[in-house]
Structure formats: C-alpha cells, structure tokens
Write a protein that holds these residues in place. Sequence first.
Motif, PDB file in Angstrom:
ATOM      1  N   VAL A   7      35.429  45.891  40.612  1.00  0.00           N
ATOM      2  CA  VAL A   7      35.952  44.620  40.136  1.00  0.00           C
ATOM      3  C   VAL A   7      34.778  43.680  39.876  1.00  0.00           C
ATOM      4  N   ALA A   8      34.706  43.160  38.662  1.00  0.00           N
ATOM      5  CA  ALA A   8      33.550  42.356  38.278  1.00  0.00           C
ATOM      6  C   ALA A   8      33.951  40.954  37.844  1.00  0.00           C
ATOM      7  N   ALA A   9      33.039  40.017  38.083  1.00  0.00           N
ATOM      8  CA  ALA A   9      33.116  38.684  37.481  1.00  0.00           C
ATOM      9  C   ALA A   9      32.203  38.699  36.263  1.00  0.00           C
ATOM     10  N   PHE A  10      32.687  38.156  35.151  1.00  0.00           N
ATOM     11  CA  PHE A  10      31.884  38.188  33.930  1.00  0.00           C
ATOM     12  C   PHE A  10      32.235  37.008  33.040  1.00  0.00           C
ATOM     13  N   ARG A  17      35.497  35.059  33.562  1.00  0.00           N
ATOM     14  CA  ARG A  17      36.648  35.940  33.712  1.00  0.00           C
ATOM     15  C   ARG A  17      36.390  36.924  34.845  1.00  0.00           C
ATOM     16  N   TYR A  18      37.406  37.722  35.170  1.00  0.00           N
ATOM     17  CA  TYR A  18      37.225  38.820  36.110  1.00  0.00           C
ATOM     18  C   TYR A  18      38.187  39.935  35.751  1.00  0.00           C
ATOM     19  N   ILE A  72      27.383  36.805  39.263  1.00  0.00           N
ATOM     20  CA  ILE A  72      27.382  37.265  40.649  1.00  0.00           C
ATOM     21  C   ILE A  72      28.837  37.301  41.122  1.00  0.00           C
ATOM     22  N   PRO A  73      29.231  38.341  41.874  1.00  0.00           N
ATOM     23  CA  PRO A  73      30.659  38.527  42.183  1.00  0.00           C
ATOM     24  C   PRO A  73      31.285  37.389  42.986  1.00  0.00           C
ATOM     25  N   ILE A  74      30.556  36.889  43.986  1.00  0.00           N
ATOM     26  CA  ILE A  74      31.056  35.790  44.818  1.00  0.00           C
ATOM     27  C   ILE A  74      30.187  34.574  44.524  1.00  0.00           C
ATOM     28  N   ALA A  75      30.764  33.596  43.841  1.00  0.00           N
ATOM     29  CA  ALA A  75      29.959  32.503  43.293  1.00  0.00           C
ATOM     30  C   ALA A  75      29.632  31.410  44.298  1.00  0.00           C
TER      31      ALA A  75
END
Length: 289
Positions: A7-10, A17-18, A72-75
């Motif tokens: 699962v990515a944040a982008f 988005r994610y 970064i996944p957890i901002a």
Amino acid sequence: MDIPARVAAFRAAGENRYGLVTDAGIIDLTPEFGMRFKDLQQIVEAGALEALIAAGQGRSPGWRQEDVEFLIPIARPEKLICIGVNFPDRNAEYKDGQAQPTRPSLFIRFPRSFTGHGGNLIRPRESGQLDYEGEVAIVIGKAGRRIAPEHAYDHIAALTLCNEGTIRDWVRHAKFNVTQGKNWDSSGSLGPWLVPFRDASQLDDISLTTRVNGEVRQSDRTSNMMFDFRYIVNYISTFCTLVPGDVIVCGTPSGAGARFDPPIWLKPGDVIEVEAEGIGLLRNGVADE
C-alpha cells in the motif's frame, strides 16, 4: 515468499493519493476511502489497512508506477524513533574498544528529513559527507505502554524500508547527540510502501541489503540484530506510549560509507537501493541542494 500486499502513498494529477500497488500498476483507492481518511496515517490509526487492501482486490490499476511521485508512507508520525548500532559487526566498525552495548542507542528524526521512493537524497551546501544506512522500519498500529516482548508484534501494523541518510561530520559536532547530523531536509528516504504485518516470519530472519550503483555495500539478516524487534517495542514503550502511526527505524548493518578507508561519500548521480526480503526495494538518487 509470496508477494505481499503493498500500500503506497503517492502524488498524481496534482493530488496526494493512496492505493494498492501491483506489478501492473497502482489501484487508486482514494476515491472510495478519501472522504473518511486523508492519508495512510489515518488508515493505520483507524485500523483500516486490511479493509483498504481488501477493497483493491480484483480491480484494475489506474496509474503506472513510473508516472507517479511516491510519498513517504506515514507523513505525520507523532514519533519517528531510530535505533543506532544494532548489528554486532556495526558495533565493531567503531573500533573504540567498547563492549557490545546492553541497551540500544536511540535518536529522533523529523518527517521532513525523508523523501519518498524515487526521489533524490539532498546533499547540503554545508557538507559533502552524505552517507547511507539501509534499515527496516516498523509502523505501530496499536497503542501501548510497557508492552511485554511477547505481545510486541500485536502492536505492529506494517513494515517499510528506510535509507537513514546521515551527514557524518554533523553527527560529531557534540559529545552526546547526533540529532543535527540526522535531520537535514530530504537527507534520507522512507518507503516505497507499507506491507501489512501479519506473521513473525516477516521480521525474525529476513535479509537486508544496501547497494550503491549496483555494488553491495551492506548485507545482513535481521536475526543477527543485537536488539530484536520485540525488544525494541518493549524498551521504547517502557518510557513513552507508542501510538498508531509511530515509526521505528531499527538499525543498519555494517558497510556504511564512513567505514571505508578512505570514506566513500554519496555524490550526485549515485543510485542507492535498500532491499529487504518480503518488504520490497527502496531506490533513490542523489542531488546537490
């Protein structure tokens, strides 16, 4: 090992988005979950990571990986804690005659000191001593204080990777801290995604490798860590409450650039890859500020 859920944040089309990452591309789940959860941090805090993954099953990707900017996944973690000198060979590299430590060294990093997968680590004007450190990072999913080692894994939601980039001369500016060498903007990286933590085999004995321009510089297994993941969660939670979204970066093997003779610092054009079995591969370039 089977390919894990990722699962990515982008960022794409001007929006954060994610979604679920597949070999064919990224399944954007922001339209379905975005009204309730702003980002992956809120997904983790709500315990909704598995629901997000389930929602993406069987859908077609809407974005190619090469067309998005990985974040970064957890901002915005409440705490981003790093473990220093956590492999025996790494301790020996210091050549200071000190015995293997009985307690872990800890320091804090700020989220702004990291960039996402595919971004450049930034070498600042003030120093040419930018170094790499490949590490496994754990993301807390369940709050706890004084967590017993045997219950530690119940508190981990996900895994990711870290290149814990360091400005070496700045970590030596003072006797009792390394903070100023560890927190330059975009000097390190986190990602490329979150892998849900479901089983002890995902952490207890996995390979961890760092390559620079294709050359293996660091290689070890997590089973060789002096302070294992259960102990780390137990120790940190003794003095502070761990909460969902907290990130713990768990230590790097021997082979950082500072330990070569002469040292080998990162320079613009270099490509660093941090890879861990069952988690993925985090790749970054280097650029001058």
